[in-house]
Design a protein around this motif. Structure first.
Motif, PDB file in Angstrom:
ATOM      1  N   THR A   5       7.790  -0.861  13.890  1.00  0.00           N
ATOM      2  CA  THR A   5       8.926  -1.499  13.257  1.00  0.00           C
ATOM      3  C   THR A   5       8.758  -1.513  11.742  1.00  0.00           C
ATOM      4  O   THR A   5       7.672  -1.266  11.213  1.00  0.00           O
ATOM      5  N   LEU A   6       9.834  -1.827  11.073  1.00  0.00           N
ATOM      6  CA  LEU A   6       9.772  -1.917   9.615  1.00  0.00           C
ATOM      7  C   LEU A   6       8.794  -2.984   9.154  1.00  0.00           C
ATOM      8  O   LEU A   6       8.176  -2.857   8.097  1.00  0.00           O
ATOM      9  N   THR A   7       8.660  -4.037   9.926  1.00  0.00           N
ATOM     10  CA  THR A   7       7.739  -5.105   9.521  1.00  0.00           C
ATOM     11  C   THR A   7       6.283  -4.673   9.643  1.00  0.00           C
ATOM     12  O   THR A   7       5.400  -5.348   9.108  1.00  0.00           O
ATOM     13  N   ASP A   8       6.019  -3.560  10.324  1.00  0.00           N
ATOM     14  CA  ASP A   8       4.647  -3.073  10.483  1.00  0.00           C
ATOM     15  C   ASP A   8       4.178  -2.218   9.311  1.00  0.00           C
ATOM     16  O   ASP A   8       3.005  -1.847   9.246  1.00  0.00           O
ATOM     17  N   ILE A   9       5.066  -1.854   8.409  1.00  0.00           N
ATOM     18  CA  ILE A   9       4.727  -0.909   7.345  1.00  0.00           C
ATOM     19  C   ILE A   9       3.600  -1.458   6.474  1.00  0.00           C
ATOM     20  O   ILE A   9       3.567  -2.634   6.119  1.00  0.00           O
ATOM     21  N   ASP A  10       2.682  -0.565   6.126  1.00  0.00           N
ATOM     22  CA  ASP A  10       1.556  -0.908   5.250  1.00  0.00           C
ATOM     23  C   ASP A  10       2.057  -0.989   3.808  1.00  0.00           C
ATOM     24  O   ASP A  10       2.335   0.031   3.173  1.00  0.00           O
ATOM     25  N   LEU A  11       2.169  -2.179   3.286  1.00  0.00           N
ATOM     26  CA  LEU A  11       2.695  -2.371   1.938  1.00  0.00           C
ATOM     27  C   LEU A  11       1.748  -1.846   0.865  1.00  0.00           C
ATOM     28  O   LEU A  11       2.171  -1.557  -0.257  1.00  0.00           O
ATOM     29  N   ASP A  12       0.465  -1.705   1.201  1.00  0.00           N
ATOM     30  CA  ASP A  12      -0.501  -1.260   0.206  1.00  0.00           C
ATOM     31  C   ASP A  12      -0.410   0.236  -0.074  1.00  0.00           C
ATOM     32  O   ASP A  12      -1.024   0.726  -1.029  1.00  0.00           O
ATOM     33  N   THR A  13       0.322   0.965   0.753  1.00  0.00           N
ATOM     34  CA  THR A  13       0.524   2.400   0.506  1.00  0.00           C
ATOM     35  C   THR A  13       2.002   2.746   0.315  1.00  0.00           C
ATOM     36  O   THR A  13       2.360   3.921   0.230  1.00  0.00           O
ATOM     37  N   LEU A  14       2.852   1.736   0.227  1.00  0.00           N
ATOM     38  CA  LEU A  14       4.303   1.953   0.201  1.00  0.00           C
ATOM     39  C   LEU A  14       4.837   2.141  -1.215  1.00  0.00           C
ATOM     40  O   LEU A  14       4.524   1.368  -2.124  1.00  0.00           O
ATOM     41  N   CYS A  15       5.645   3.181  -1.385  1.00  0.00           N
ATOM     42  CA  CYS A  15       6.477   3.343  -2.575  1.00  0.00           C
ATOM     43  C   CYS A  15       7.920   3.139  -2.108  1.00  0.00           C
ATOM     44  O   CYS A  15       8.441   3.937  -1.321  1.00  0.00           O
ATOM     45  N   LEU A  16       8.557   2.099  -2.591  1.00  0.00           N
ATOM     46  CA  LEU A  16       9.860   1.701  -2.070  1.00  0.00           C
ATOM     47  C   LEU A  16      10.978   2.062  -3.035  1.00  0.00           C
ATOM     48  O   LEU A  16      10.924   1.725  -4.227  1.00  0.00           O
ATOM     49  N   ASP A  52       2.667  -3.851  -6.461  1.00  0.00           N
ATOM     50  CA  ASP A  52       1.935  -3.358  -7.646  1.00  0.00           C
ATOM     51  C   ASP A  52       2.761  -2.366  -8.442  1.00  0.00           C
ATOM     52  O   ASP A  52       2.243  -1.347  -8.940  1.00  0.00           O
ATOM     53  N   GLY A  53       4.071  -2.640  -8.538  1.00  0.00           N
ATOM     54  CA  GLY A  53       4.951  -1.816  -9.356  1.00  0.00           C
ATOM     55  C   GLY A  53       5.571  -0.631  -8.652  1.00  0.00           C
ATOM     56  O   GLY A  53       6.362   0.104  -9.255  1.00  0.00           O
ATOM     57  N   ARG A  54       5.264  -0.432  -7.376  1.00  0.00           N
ATOM     58  CA  ARG A  54       5.770   0.756  -6.659  1.00  0.00           C
ATOM     59  C   ARG A  54       7.144   0.473  -6.045  1.00  0.00           C
ATOM     60  O   ARG A  54       7.364   0.648  -4.842  1.00  0.00           O
ATOM     61  N   LEU A  55       8.051   0.030  -6.880  1.00  0.00           N
ATOM     62  CA  LEU A  55       9.428  -0.268  -6.481  1.00  0.00           C
ATOM     63  C   LEU A  55      10.364   0.300  -7.521  1.00  0.00           C
ATOM     64  O   LEU A  55      10.175   0.073  -8.722  1.00  0.00           O
ATOM     65  N   ALA A  56      11.361   1.039  -7.072  1.00  0.00           N
ATOM     66  CA  ALA A  56      12.342   1.587  -8.007  1.00  0.00           C
ATOM     67  C   ALA A  56      13.727   1.530  -7.376  1.00  0.00           C
ATOM     68  O   ALA A  56      13.874   1.668  -6.157  1.00  0.00           O
ATOM     69  N   LEU A  57      14.725   1.329  -8.217  1.00  0.00           N
ATOM     70  CA  LEU A  57      16.115   1.424  -7.783  1.00  0.00           C
ATOM     71  C   LEU A  57      16.601   2.841  -8.017  1.00  0.00           C
ATOM     72  O   LEU A  57      16.347   3.423  -9.082  1.00  0.00           O
TER      73      LEU A  57
END
Length: 245
Positions: A5-16, A52-57
């Protein structure tokens, strides 16, 4: 990326990567008519810190317009479908921005729109959008106007979206924005694109090619691995991620 599921995603490797209209905010009859949830700017700021900054619109909106809707947002923005971007605080625009071809296309759109009440013209530094959300039956008319304009606009092309036709440079797109953003990331990081529109699908395909996935918001055919019902569901998910320790 996990098949769970989406809630299982590893946030430490995610670029969103997030679209804006129809993804973070509900669509409105006109571009200026949206209602931004009161907590959205602070939510994005918290999520940016959590990742850690890996978020962009990545939006069809211009960078400056998004700044007005979400003041204080610290992350990168790829605006106008990737025709302009601000990364690490540095702003860059497509070479055609505010040039003669763009200005001529905008003038033609403004003149043609007067022939049918209800059409809304949105101008950008890099193009023009003909919105017919307030008059859906006017789709053939809006399409004809857009086709007429793009035929006389070298270096630009026509893109359909939800109840709108956009004319923009022919060498940009949200997929390119994903690639641009990922080029500066460390190996092992995984892109996830969340969007609701046809223009987001190419970005999802690019994310998939880079080992990531997509999330489709709302109905419609999609390449996305996951689906969320509406912007409210997106905000619930982002809140869950921002609060995860």
């Amino acid at each position: 990326m996990t098949d769970g599921t989406l809630t299982d995603i590893d946030l430490d490797t995610l670029c969103l990567f997030l679209d804006f209209d129809g993804t973070l905010v509900d669509l409105a009859p006109t571009p200026d008519g949206i209602a931004v949830p009161a907590g959205l700017p602070s939510l994005l700021t918290r999520l940016h810190a959590r990742l850690d900054g890996r978020l962009a619109l990545i939006s069809g909106r211009e960078v400056a317009v998004l700044d007005g809707f979400i003041p204080g947002y610290p992350g990168d923005i790829h605006g106008a479908h990737g025709a302009e971007w601000r990364m690490g605080g540095t702003y860059t625009a497509h070479p055609m921005a505010e040039g003669s071809v763009v200005r001529a296309a905008q003038a033609q759109a403004q003149a043609a729109a007067g022939s049918l009440p209800g059409l809304t013209i949105e101008t950008k530094r890099t193009g023009v959008v003909i919105h017919y959300r307030a008059v859906p039956a006017a789709e053939p008319h809006a399409r004809a106007i857009a086709q007429m304009i793009v035929a006389d606009a070298p270096g630009m092309e026509l893109h359909p979206s939800k109840l709108a036709y956009e004319i923009r440079p022919d060498d940009v797109g949200k997929a390119d924005a994903v690639a641009r953003a990922m080029a500066g990331q460390s190996p092992g990081l995984v892109p996830l694109m969340i969007g609701d529109d046809l223009t987001d699908e190419a970005a999802m395909v690019r994310a998939m090619a880079l080992g990531g996935a997509g999330v489709r918001v709302g109905p419609g055919e999609s390449v996305a691995r996951w689906r969320l019902d509406d912007p409210g569901a997106v905000l619930d998910l982002l809140t869950l991620w921002a609060d995860r320790t």
